[in-house]
Design a protein around this motif. Sequence first.
Motif, short mmCIF file in Angstrom:
data_model
loop_
_atom_site.label_atom_id
_atom_site.label_comp_id
_atom_site.label_asym_id
_atom_site.label_seq_id
_atom_site.Cartn_x
_atom_site.Cartn_y
_atom_site.Cartn_z
N ALA A 217 -27.10 42.78 17.23
CA ALA A 217 -26.00 42.78 18.19
C ALA A 217 -26.46 43.37 19.52
O ALA A 217 -27.32 44.24 19.57
CB ALA A 217 -24.84 43.59 17.65
N LEU A 218 -25.87 42.86 20.59
CA LEU A 218 -26.15 43.38 21.93
C LEU A 218 -25.05 44.32 22.41
O LEU A 218 -25.23 45.05 23.38
CB LEU A 218 -26.29 42.21 22.92
N GLY A 219 -23.89 44.28 21.76
CA GLY A 219 -22.80 45.15 22.16
C GLY A 219 -21.45 44.51 21.92
O GLY A 219 -21.35 43.44 21.33
N VAL A 220 -20.42 45.18 22.41
CA VAL A 220 -19.04 44.72 22.27
C VAL A 220 -18.35 44.88 23.62
O VAL A 220 -18.43 45.93 24.25
CB VAL A 220 -18.28 45.53 21.19
N ASP A 221 -17.67 43.83 24.05
CA ASP A 221 -16.85 43.88 25.26
C ASP A 221 -15.37 43.95 24.85
O ASP A 221 -14.99 43.42 23.83
CB ASP A 221 -17.04 42.62 26.11
N GLU A 222 -14.59 44.57 25.68
CA GLU A 222 -13.14 44.54 25.56
C GLU A 222 -12.61 44.92 24.18
O GLU A 222 -11.77 44.23 23.61
CB GLU A 222 -12.61 43.16 25.96
N ASP B 94 1.21 39.73 10.32
CA ASP B 94 0.59 38.88 11.33
C ASP B 94 0.66 39.48 12.73
O ASP B 94 0.65 38.77 13.74
CB ASP B 94 1.18 37.46 11.34
N GLU B 95 0.71 40.80 12.80
CA GLU B 95 0.66 41.50 14.08
C GLU B 95 -0.80 41.82 14.39
O GLU B 95 -1.52 42.34 13.54
CB GLU B 95 1.44 42.82 14.00
N PRO B 96 -1.28 41.50 15.60
CA PRO B 96 -2.66 41.86 15.94
C PRO B 96 -2.80 43.37 16.03
O PRO B 96 -1.98 44.04 16.65
CB PRO B 96 -2.89 41.18 17.29
N VAL B 97 -3.84 43.90 15.39
CA VAL B 97 -4.07 45.35 15.40
C VAL B 97 -5.37 45.71 16.13
O VAL B 97 -5.54 46.85 16.54
CB VAL B 97 -4.07 45.94 13.98
N LEU B 98 -6.28 44.73 16.29
CA LEU B 98 -7.54 44.98 16.96
C LEU B 98 -8.00 43.68 17.62
O LEU B 98 -7.82 42.60 17.08
CB LEU B 98 -8.61 45.44 15.96
N SER B 99 -8.60 43.83 18.79
CA SER B 99 -9.20 42.70 19.49
C SER B 99 -10.53 43.17 20.08
O SER B 99 -10.60 44.26 20.64
CB SER B 99 -8.26 42.23 20.61
N MET B 100 -11.58 42.36 19.91
CA MET B 100 -12.87 42.71 20.49
C MET B 100 -13.70 41.46 20.70
O MET B 100 -13.44 40.42 20.09
CB MET B 100 -13.62 43.72 19.63
N LYS B 101 -14.69 41.59 21.57
CA LYS B 101 -15.58 40.48 21.89
C LYS B 101 -17.02 40.90 21.67
O LYS B 101 -17.70 41.37 22.59
CB LYS B 101 -15.36 40.01 23.33
N PRO B 102 -17.50 40.77 20.42
CA PRO B 102 -18.89 41.13 20.14
C PRO B 102 -19.86 40.10 20.70
O PRO B 102 -19.55 38.91 20.82
CB PRO B 102 -18.96 41.17 18.61
N ILE B 103 -21.04 40.58 21.05
CA ILE B 103 -22.12 39.74 21.56
C ILE B 103 -23.30 39.92 20.61
O ILE B 103 -23.78 41.04 20.42
CB ILE B 103 -22.51 40.14 22.99
N ALA B 104 -23.75 38.81 20.01
CA ALA B 104 -24.80 38.89 19.00
C ALA B 104 -25.90 37.89 19.30
O ALA B 104 -25.71 36.91 20.02
CB ALA B 104 -24.21 38.62 17.62
N MET B 105 -27.07 38.15 18.71
CA MET B 105 -28.22 37.26 18.84
C MET B 105 -28.43 36.54 17.52
O MET B 105 -28.28 37.13 16.45
CB MET B 105 -29.48 38.05 19.18
N PHE B 106 -28.78 35.26 17.63
CA PHE B 106 -29.08 34.45 16.44
C PHE B 106 -30.34 33.63 16.70
O PHE B 106 -30.60 33.23 17.84
CB PHE B 106 -27.93 33.48 16.13
N ARG B 107 -31.08 33.39 15.65
CA ARG B 107 -32.23 32.49 15.74
C ARG B 107 -31.71 31.08 16.01
O ARG B 107 -30.71 30.66 15.44
CB ARG B 107 -33.03 32.53 14.42
N THR B 108 -32.35 30.36 16.91
CA THR B 108 -31.91 29.00 17.22
C THR B 108 -32.48 28.02 16.19
O THR B 108 -33.48 28.30 15.53
CB THR B 108 -32.35 28.58 18.63
N ARG B 109 -31.83 26.88 16.11
CA ARG B 109 -32.30 25.81 15.22
C ARG B 109 -33.43 25.06 15.92
O ARG B 109 -33.46 24.93 17.13
CB ARG B 109 -31.17 24.84 14.92
N PRO B 110 -34.34 24.50 15.12
CA PRO B 110 -35.40 23.69 15.74
C PRO B 110 -34.79 22.47 16.44
O PRO B 110 -33.80 21.91 15.99
CB PRO B 110 -36.27 23.24 14.56
N ALA B 111 -35.41 22.07 17.56
CA ALA B 111 -34.92 20.91 18.32
C ALA B 111 -35.13 19.62 17.57
O ALA B 111 -35.97 19.46 16.76
CB ALA B 111 -35.61 20.85 19.68
#
Length: 101
Positions: free
Chosen positions: A34-39, A84-101
């Motif tokens: 992970a690179l972090g979490v926004d908002e 169904d009430e929202p209790v948490l909201s976040m925007k995580p930023i993560a790294m993933f291996r890419t698929r071969p072209a």
Amino acid sequence: PPCSGGGRTTALTVKMMAAGGQRKPGVQAASRGALGVDELRWLQPVRPGDTLRGTSEVLEKKASRSRPEMGIVKTHITLFNQRDEPVLSMKPIAMFRTRPA
């Protein structure tokens, strides 16, 4: 010191995300951290006995400029209680291996 209520809810959300990734073939193996979490927002208290579920929406994905074998994915996670009430909201930023072209 003990974790705050919001901190516990965030930790539980991350645990749920990791468990979800483990159930999908290839996701766990492709994850590169992970690179972090926004908002990060705690919208309502989570109480003992609450039943929680989450949703995840991909907001953005792009190739890493410095590491072409990696991609960066930003998602929007929302956690809901049994009413169904929202209790948490976040925007995580993560790294993933890419698929071969």
